[in-house]
Design a protein around this motif. Sequence first.
Motif, PDB file in Angstrom:
ATOM      1  N   SER A 252       0.805  -1.261  -0.051  1.00 50.88           N
ATOM      2  CA  SER A 252      -0.024   0.125  -0.031  1.00 50.88           C
ATOM      3  C   SER A 252       0.890   1.257   0.038  1.00 50.88           C
ATOM      4  N   ARG A 253       2.282   1.126   0.148  1.00 50.23           N
ATOM      5  CA  ARG A 253       2.921   2.101   0.000  1.00 50.23           C
ATOM      6  C   ARG A 253       3.530   2.660  -1.029  1.00 50.23           C
ATOM      7  N   THR A 254       2.589   2.812  -2.203  1.00 46.03           N
ATOM      8  CA  THR A 254       3.044   3.347  -3.534  1.00 46.03           C
ATOM      9  C   THR A 254       2.896   4.619  -3.937  1.00 46.03           C
ATOM     10  N   GLY A 255       2.021   5.282  -2.981  1.00 45.88           N
ATOM     11  CA  GLY A 255       1.646   6.643  -3.458  1.00 45.88           C
ATOM     12  C   GLY A 255       0.772   6.930  -4.638  1.00 45.88           C
ATOM     13  N   VAL A 256       0.348   5.787  -5.196  1.00 44.51           N
ATOM     14  CA  VAL A 256      -0.325   5.908  -6.651  1.00 44.51           C
ATOM     15  C   VAL A 256      -1.734   5.172  -6.366  1.00 44.51           C
TER      16      VAL A 256
END
Length: 263
Positions: A252-256
């Motif tokens: 979940s830490r993609t920023g997209v």
Amino acid sequence: MTTSPSVAVITGASSGIGAVYAERFAARGYDLLLVARREDRLRELAAKLESLHGINVQTLTADLAKESGMQAVEEALRSNERISVLVNNAGVAHLAPFTAGSAELHQADIALNITALTRLSLAALTRFQAQNSGTIINIASVVSLHAIAGSAVYSGTKGYVLNFTRGLQQEIEGSNVRIQAVLPAVTATEIWEVSGVSMDHLAPESIMTTENMVDAALAGLDQGEAVTVPPLHDLALWEAYETARLAIFDASRTGVPAPRYQQ
């Protein structure tokens, strides 16, 4: 020079899980500070454990859903340097549709299950970190992992206990302080008397005795478990759950935004 025994503080100690923890820590040679609302039961248990195990037991009558009760136990935790164990066991469950309960009832449940546990943990952990030793045991529940209808507030409070404990475990990593979350399932305690659900409506094979629950939890503590689920036989299920939980967090830490949310 004789060294005085360490002290274990146990909340909700007048019956059920708390009373069994008191007996088990007494058997391990700890002096005790027992906390609960029912003074008569505390005194009876204290006398029994002193006689059986030759230890010293102090009692503190306190309602941990109230400010005065929280403050009394906080002060005891801060002032007694012999305290090396805190068992945050006190808790309550009201199992009914959310809108069937009053705001006052829900607030009292949150005060006991969350606020008191948080404040007592702070009082204990501040000193435990300073001396680089000590143990906190937080009693959560398997409903920390899954809520069902009628358990919204209770499950929510126990979900807090689990995640709160996980956060503290990260903070004390590498030290000699230990913090354990215990997730019982259905356990034969008096909590059912106020919960709104009779134990008569539960499958008998699903009910664990308080003695078995506490003994399993202490075995998990001795084995160094961060989270102990006493009735879970298939450890692979827990390992798969943990793997999936961490994978979701990392992914979940993609920023997209995910493609399914994009036009």
